[in-house]
Design a protein around this motif. Structure first.
Motif, mmCIF file in Angstrom:
data_model
loop_
_atom_site.group_PDB
_atom_site.id
_atom_site.type_symbol
_atom_site.label_atom_id
_atom_site.label_comp_id
_atom_site.label_asym_id
_atom_site.label_seq_id
_atom_site.Cartn_x
_atom_site.Cartn_y
_atom_site.Cartn_z
ATOM 1 N N LEU A 15 110.197 -20.290 -14.684
ATOM 2 C CA LEU A 15 110.203 -21.364 -15.665
ATOM 3 C C LEU A 15 111.458 -21.311 -16.541
ATOM 4 C CD1 LEU A 15 106.450 -21.156 -16.717
ATOM 5 C CD2 LEU A 15 107.522 -22.785 -15.150
ATOM 6 N N PRO A 16 111.751 -22.385 -17.290
ATOM 7 C CA PRO A 16 112.942 -22.411 -18.148
ATOM 8 C C PRO A 16 113.019 -21.241 -19.139
ATOM 9 C CG PRO A 16 112.051 -24.610 -17.954
ATOM 10 C CD PRO A 16 111.083 -23.688 -17.267
ATOM 11 N N LYS A 17 111.886 -20.783 -19.626
ATOM 12 C CA LYS A 17 111.895 -19.652 -20.564
ATOM 13 C C LYS A 17 112.452 -18.398 -19.891
ATOM 14 C CE LYS A 17 108.867 -17.065 -23.640
ATOM 15 N NZ LYS A 17 107.517 -16.902 -24.159
ATOM 16 N N GLU A 18 112.102 -18.185 -18.639
ATOM 17 C CA GLU A 18 112.621 -17.034 -17.891
ATOM 18 C C GLU A 18 114.108 -17.215 -17.591
ATOM 19 O OE1 GLU A 18 112.651 -13.354 -15.973
ATOM 20 O OE2 GLU A 18 111.201 -14.248 -17.338
ATOM 21 N N PHE A 19 114.508 -18.449 -17.295
ATOM 22 C CA PHE A 19 115.930 -18.736 -17.076
ATOM 23 C C PHE A 19 116.715 -18.376 -18.337
ATOM 24 C CE2 PHE A 19 119.844 -21.032 -16.941
ATOM 25 C CZ PHE A 19 120.188 -21.084 -15.602
ATOM 26 N N GLN A 20 116.216 -18.816 -19.484
ATOM 27 C CA GLN A 20 116.868 -18.542 -20.771
ATOM 28 C C GLN A 20 116.991 -17.034 -21.018
ATOM 29 O OE1 GLN A 20 117.803 -20.921 -23.254
ATOM 30 N NE2 GLN A 20 118.558 -19.285 -24.557
ATOM 31 N N ARG A 21 115.940 -16.295 -20.718
ATOM 32 C CA ARG A 21 115.965 -14.848 -20.922
ATOM 33 C C ARG A 21 116.952 -14.171 -19.972
ATOM 34 N NH1 ARG A 21 114.603 -10.330 -18.919
ATOM 35 N NH2 ARG A 21 113.579 -11.176 -17.095
ATOM 36 N N ARG A 22 116.925 -14.580 -18.728
ATOM 37 C CA ARG A 22 117.768 -13.944 -17.706
ATOM 38 C C ARG A 22 119.246 -14.260 -17.871
ATOM 39 N NH1 ARG A 22 120.690 -12.487 -13.866
ATOM 40 N NH2 ARG A 22 120.248 -12.381 -11.674
ATOM 41 N N PHE A 23 119.544 -15.530 -18.152
ATOM 42 C CA PHE A 23 120.942 -15.964 -18.216
ATOM 43 C C PHE A 23 121.486 -16.049 -19.643
ATOM 44 C CE2 PHE A 23 119.427 -17.444 -14.135
ATOM 45 C CZ PHE A 23 120.472 -17.132 -13.298
ATOM 46 N N ARG A 24 120.616 -15.886 -20.622
ATOM 47 C CA ARG A 24 120.989 -15.936 -22.043
ATOM 48 C C ARG A 24 121.598 -17.263 -22.435
ATOM 49 N NH1 ARG A 24 122.608 -9.758 -23.453
ATOM 50 N NH2 ARG A 24 120.961 -8.876 -22.192
ATOM 51 N N MET A 25 121.178 -18.305 -21.757
ATOM 52 C CA MET A 25 121.569 -19.680 -22.072
ATOM 53 C C MET A 25 120.603 -20.594 -21.331
ATOM 54 S SD MET A 25 124.931 -20.214 -19.652
ATOM 55 C CE MET A 25 125.639 -18.622 -19.916
ATOM 56 N N ASN A 26 120.548 -21.857 -21.729
ATOM 57 C CA ASN A 26 119.660 -22.757 -20.994
ATOM 58 C C ASN A 26 120.340 -23.228 -19.706
ATOM 59 O OD1 ASN A 26 121.249 -25.094 -21.563
ATOM 60 N ND2 ASN A 26 120.254 -25.296 -23.543
ATOM 61 N N LYS A 27 119.552 -23.780 -18.832
ATOM 62 C CA LYS A 27 120.040 -24.165 -17.511
ATOM 63 C C LYS A 27 121.120 -25.248 -17.595
ATOM 64 C CE LYS A 27 117.827 -25.133 -13.109
ATOM 65 N NZ LYS A 27 116.539 -25.536 -12.542
ATOM 66 N N GLU A 28 120.970 -26.178 -18.533
ATOM 67 C CA GLU A 28 121.944 -27.258 -18.668
ATOM 68 C C GLU A 28 123.319 -26.711 -19.030
ATOM 69 O OE1 GLU A 28 118.814 -27.347 -20.124
ATOM 70 O OE2 GLU A 28 118.079 -28.641 -18.505
ATOM 71 N N LEU A 29 123.368 -25.741 -19.939
ATOM 72 C CA LEU A 29 124.643 -25.137 -20.312
ATOM 73 C C LEU A 29 125.243 -24.378 -19.128
ATOM 74 C CD1 LEU A 29 126.855 -24.437 -22.303
ATOM 75 C CD2 LEU A 29 125.414 -22.555 -23.139
ATOM 76 N N PHE A 30 124.416 -23.639 -18.418
ATOM 77 C CA PHE A 30 124.887 -22.911 -17.236
ATOM 78 C C PHE A 30 125.538 -23.878 -16.249
ATOM 79 C CE2 PHE A 30 124.485 -21.239 -12.977
ATOM 80 C CZ PHE A 30 124.842 -19.903 -13.109
#
Length: 170
Positions: A15-30
């Motif tokens: 989920l997006p929360k896990e993406f944020q934790r793993r990548f330290r940014m939201n998916k859109e910024l990535f």
């Protein structure tokens, strides 16, 4: 490919929360960094076919590897386990990724702070309980009880580090 299945396909595993934790940014910024910057500047960061018509690593894979090295300080061969990228490719990718980010985003994001930026940051940090702190991304203000012996000169104390004065002068 696991990275796409885990984070980038329509039916993602995490989920997006896990993406944020793993990548330290939201998916859109990535994705903005990958597609709106790095890949457009240097086509090395794009997927290409080799002489046997097999596709190489995608922009997402290459940029993910580079960002992991930068965010976590991981050595280049750690991507081999998850992404199957060799150390030499990772090192080249990191170099080209950093050059692309500096060229594409420096004007908007890597400039010296303005007086109003500094005042806003100081006020925000004072509200968090850190009065007078502009920002210490190196965490030198806090003790690290279990700091490995080899790192103690780098990560203990704040003498000679990128403290607020050094950051402002750069």
């Amino acid at each position: 490919m696991l990275l796409d299945t885990d984070y980038f396909n329509d039916d993602v595993t995490h989920l997006p929360k896990e993406f944020q934790r793993r990548f330290r940014m939201n998916k859109e910024l990535f994705l903005k960094i990958v597609y709106g910057g790095a890949r457009e500047y240097d086509n090395y960061l794009m997927a290409k076919q080799d002489c046997t018509c097999l596709w190489g690593f995608t922009s997402i894979q290459k940029c993910n590897a580079a960002m992991c090295y930068l965010a976590y300080g991981a050595p280049p061969d750690t991507s081999n386990d998850y992404l199957r990228i060799a150390e030499s490719t990772c090192t080249e990718t990191l170099y080209k990724f950093c050059r692309a980010i500096i060229v594409v985003f420096a004007k908007d994001y890597l400039g010296a702070p303005r007086a109003d930026d500094t005042a806003r940051i100081l006020q925000k940090n004072a509200g968090r309980g850190f009065p007078g702190m502009l920002g210490s991304i190196d965490c030198m203000y806090w003790g690290w009880k279990n700091c490995p012996f080899a790192w103690q000169g780098i990560y203990k104390g704040h003498t000679g580090t990128n403290n607020d004065i050094n950051v402002l002068q750069r």
